[in-house]
Design an enzyme around this catalytic site. Structure first.
Site, short mmCIF file in Angstrom:
data_model
loop_
_atom_site.label_atom_id
_atom_site.label_comp_id
_atom_site.label_asym_id
_atom_site.label_seq_id
_atom_site.Cartn_x
_atom_site.Cartn_y
_atom_site.Cartn_z
N ASN A 141 41.63 38.12 40.15
CA ASN A 141 42.44 37.20 40.94
C ASN A 141 42.22 37.36 42.45
O ASN A 141 42.37 38.45 43.00
CB ASN A 141 43.92 37.45 40.60
CG ASN A 141 44.80 36.25 40.89
OD1 ASN A 141 44.31 35.20 41.30
ND2 ASN A 141 46.08 36.41 40.67
N ARG A 177 60.90 40.45 30.23
CA ARG A 177 60.87 41.03 31.56
C ARG A 177 61.80 40.21 32.44
O ARG A 177 61.71 38.97 32.42
CB ARG A 177 59.44 40.99 32.10
CG ARG A 177 59.28 41.62 33.46
CD ARG A 177 57.86 41.45 33.97
NE ARG A 177 57.82 40.42 35.00
CZ ARG A 177 56.86 40.33 35.93
NH1 ARG A 177 55.86 41.19 35.94
NH2 ARG A 177 56.90 39.38 36.83
N TYR A 232 58.75 39.02 44.75
CA TYR A 232 57.70 39.07 43.72
C TYR A 232 58.29 38.70 42.34
O TYR A 232 59.36 39.20 41.98
CB TYR A 232 57.07 40.48 43.62
CG TYR A 232 56.36 40.62 42.31
CD1 TYR A 232 55.13 40.00 42.11
CD2 TYR A 232 56.97 41.24 41.22
CE1 TYR A 232 54.51 40.03 40.88
CE2 TYR A 232 56.36 41.27 39.98
CZ TYR A 232 55.14 40.66 39.81
OH TYR A 232 54.55 40.67 38.58
N ASP A 261 59.46 44.88 36.60
CA ASP A 261 58.24 45.21 37.36
C ASP A 261 58.59 45.36 38.84
O ASP A 261 59.12 44.42 39.45
CB ASP A 261 57.22 44.07 37.17
CG ASP A 261 55.85 44.39 37.74
OD1 ASP A 261 55.70 45.43 38.41
OD2 ASP A 261 54.92 43.58 37.51
N HIS A 309 56.19 46.21 41.10
CA HIS A 309 54.98 45.79 41.79
C HIS A 309 54.58 46.70 42.95
O HIS A 309 54.28 46.25 44.06
CB HIS A 309 55.11 44.32 42.27
CG HIS A 309 53.89 43.52 41.97
ND1 HIS A 309 53.06 43.05 42.95
CD2 HIS A 309 53.36 43.11 40.81
CE1 HIS A 309 52.07 42.37 42.40
NE2 HIS A 309 52.22 42.40 41.10
N GLU A 352 58.02 49.14 35.42
CA GLU A 352 56.57 49.01 35.64
C GLU A 352 56.19 49.15 37.11
O GLU A 352 56.89 48.62 37.99
CB GLU A 352 56.14 47.63 35.13
CG GLU A 352 54.69 47.28 35.42
CD GLU A 352 54.38 45.85 35.04
OE1 GLU A 352 55.13 45.24 34.23
OE2 GLU A 352 53.40 45.30 35.56
N GLU A 389 47.97 48.18 35.62
CA GLU A 389 47.28 46.88 35.56
C GLU A 389 46.17 46.78 36.59
O GLU A 389 45.25 46.00 36.42
CB GLU A 389 48.28 45.72 35.71
CG GLU A 389 48.93 45.65 37.08
CD GLU A 389 49.98 44.55 37.20
OE1 GLU A 389 50.71 44.31 36.23
OE2 GLU A 389 50.06 43.94 38.28
N ARG A 419 48.90 50.22 31.18
CA ARG A 419 48.80 48.75 31.26
C ARG A 419 47.39 48.23 31.51
O ARG A 419 47.16 47.02 31.52
CB ARG A 419 49.69 48.26 32.42
CG ARG A 419 51.09 48.67 32.27
CD ARG A 419 52.10 47.56 32.24
NE ARG A 419 51.86 46.42 33.08
CZ ARG A 419 51.68 45.18 32.60
NH1 ARG A 419 51.67 44.95 31.31
NH2 ARG A 419 51.51 44.17 33.44
N HIS A 469 48.30 44.36 30.33
CA HIS A 469 48.52 43.29 31.30
C HIS A 469 48.15 41.95 30.65
O HIS A 469 47.11 41.85 30.00
CB HIS A 469 47.60 43.59 32.49
CG HIS A 469 47.79 42.73 33.69
ND1 HIS A 469 46.82 42.66 34.67
CD2 HIS A 469 48.79 41.94 34.09
CE1 HIS A 469 47.24 41.85 35.62
NE2 HIS A 469 48.43 41.41 35.31
N GLU A 511 51.93 42.00 27.16
CA GLU A 511 52.50 40.99 28.06
C GLU A 511 51.96 39.60 27.69
O GLU A 511 50.78 39.45 27.36
CB GLU A 511 52.12 41.31 29.52
CG GLU A 511 52.68 40.32 30.53
CD GLU A 511 52.30 40.68 31.97
OE1 GLU A 511 51.40 41.50 32.17
OE2 GLU A 511 52.93 40.12 32.89
N TRP A 531 51.64 44.50 48.35
CA TRP A 531 52.03 43.36 47.54
C TRP A 531 52.15 43.88 46.14
O TRP A 531 52.93 44.19 45.45
CB TRP A 531 51.03 42.21 47.57
CG TRP A 531 51.43 41.18 46.57
CD1 TRP A 531 50.83 40.87 45.36
CD2 TRP A 531 52.59 40.31 46.64
NE1 TRP A 531 51.53 39.89 44.71
CE2 TRP A 531 52.61 39.53 45.46
CE3 TRP A 531 53.59 40.15 47.58
CZ2 TRP A 531 53.60 38.59 45.21
CZ3 TRP A 531 54.57 39.21 47.34
CH2 TRP A 531 54.59 38.43 46.15
C1 GCO Z 1 52.26 41.42 35.85
C2 GCO Z 1 51.54 41.46 37.15
C3 GCO Z 1 51.15 40.15 37.72
C4 GCO Z 1 50.16 40.40 38.87
C5 GCO Z 1 49.04 39.44 38.81
C6 GCO Z 1 48.04 39.73 39.89
O1 GCO Z 1 52.92 42.40 35.56
O2 GCO Z 1 52.11 40.44 35.15
O3 GCO Z 1 52.17 42.31 38.06
O4 GCO Z 1 52.26 39.40 38.11
O5 GCO Z 1 50.78 40.33 40.09
O6 GCO Z 1 48.48 39.46 37.54
O7 GCO Z 1 46.90 38.97 39.74
MG MG Z 2 52.85 43.97 36.89
#
Ligand code: GCO
Ligand code: MG
Length: 402
Positions: free
Chosen positions: A37, A147, A159, A210, A212, A236, A262, A283, A312, A339, A402
């Protein structure tokens, strides 16, 4: 079985996807996802300019040797761009091998370990009341695990909270949009969400959250502790994991189960986390972790230490990754959860697949291979469109995670 052609297909049916298609002299082909991404074209170039020229003419059945050739042969190892490119080739080769054996991929991996794959969906809302209603919608759809993310009072955006609910899209702009973050505001708001969720729906469903990568180990410890009464399935990415030993502090202060990984690209990113039993779920998934060949090693290491998989599965991982992951999940002994963020109809049309959702579970199909294809004509109708994930600053303007 010789590889006679390999190509990279870039398409944007509502979001960007990079796909590798490998064809053999026996007429069989396989596909693999290479989507990273916000950095899609870097992987496309790595494949087109550096890996594919070395792939043509090789024996498609020598999956391990090809993996080692690209991993060891690069000299510079383990970065996300390189590992995503290797993963795409690896998955395409497993697809070919399973088609050649006339078996669904999970059979080739060792056969079925379970009937269905428990998945979690994403419920989100800008207020607690809205998120609670969304969780109710997922319960009605049959989900066993959900979630929950909610807007933080005093922050303009958060987020995981989106307008388009079901199809939450993490990359939202031609150039990165800037969000503002406050850890203290966040920490005050999350326990309340889970308190209300448990009061409303009881304890029959698994709830996940999550963070993040926004907290320090001691902040994560505080959050984990404050969420203990609500019995989360996992918390997470509470802490960024470059410093694996940093998880000791967090781990030793809370019994809330911990998930991470992830953004990891290899077993070396999680070796200490797993072997010191600092986490409960890993993950890292097929597309960003070097494919099925490398994920098997991570899963086996994890099994020794009571760590389970929790792949993920956001929308930026294509249906090809989902298909391959579901075959892996069907086989892997130490499966935890998968997920599942739904793709849009346009994405599903470009990538016809035979997995399906029922009653909170996803089921891999029975077609030979991983069961996902690409409609190249349709893919060509959706040209690449640059899109970035947002970035984050603290309230005083300091650049943050982020
Ligand atoms: C999740 C992830 C996503 C990521 C995204 C980044 O747990 O699904 O944190 O929301 O931010 O996949 O490309
Ligand atoms: Mg995540």
């Amino acid at each position: 079985m010789k590889i006679i052609d390999a190509k990279v297909i870039i398409t944007c049916p509502d979001r960007n996807f990079v796909t590798v298609k490998i064809t053999t002299d026996q007429g069989l082909y396989g596909i693999g996802d290479a989507t990273l991404n916000g950095r899609e074209l870097a992987v496309a170039s790595y494949l087109q300019d550096h890996l594919i020229p070395c792939l043509i003419g090789r024996d498609a059945s020598r999956i391990e040797d090809i993996w080692q050739f690209f991993y060891r042969g690069a000299y510079w190892r383990r970065g996300p761009v390189g590992m995503t490119a290797i993963a795409a080739i690896d998955v395409a080769l497993w697809d070919i091998k399973a088609k050649a054996a006339n078996m669904p991929l999970y059979q080739l991996l060792g056969g079925r370990s379970r009937d269905g794959i428990m998945v979690y969906g994403h419920a989100n809302g800008s207020t607690i009341a809205e998120t609670v209603a969304e969780v109710g919608r997922y319960i009605e759809m049959g989900y066993k695990a959900i979630r929950a993310q909610t807007g933080v009072p005093g922050l303009a955006s958060t987020y995981g909270v989106s307008k388009d609910k079901m199809y939450y899209e993490p990359a939202d702009n031609d150039l990165p949009s800037e969000n503002v973050w406050s850890t203290s505001k966040y920490l005050n708001s999350v326990p309340e969400l889970f308190k209300v969720l448990r009061e409303t729906y009881g304890y029959d469903h698994h709830l996940l959250h999550d963070t993040h990568h926004r907290l320090t180990p001691i902040e994560a410890a505080q959050l984990g502790k404050s969420l203990e009464p609500y019995k989360l399935f996992w918390l997470e990415d509470a802490v960024p994991a470059e410093l694996q030993e940093g998880f000791r502090l967090f781990r030793h202060h809370t019994t809330t189960p911990i998930a991470v990984g992830e953004v990891f690209a290899s077993i070396h990113d999680c070796q200490q986390l797993i072997s010191e039993q600092l986490i409960d779920y890993i993950r890292t998934t097929i597309v960003h972790g070097g494919g099925i060949t490398h994920l098997r090693r991570i899963a086996h290491l994890a099994e020794l230490y009571h760590v389970r998989t929790g792949f993920h599965g956001a929308t930026d991982l294509s249906p090809v990754t989902m298909g391959a992951a579901l075959h892996f999940d069907t086989w892997v002994p130490n499966f935890g959860i998968q997920e599942y963020m739904r793709h849009t109809d346009a994405t599903d049309e470009v990538f016809p697949h035979d997995y399906h959702f029922a009653n909170g579970y996803l089921y891999a199909g029975e077609k030979p291979g991983h069961g996902v294809d690409i409609d190249e004509k349709l893919a060509a109708k959706y040209p690449y469109k640059r899109a970035y994930l947002p970035v984050n600053r603290l309230e005083d303007g300091t650049m943050f995670n982020w």
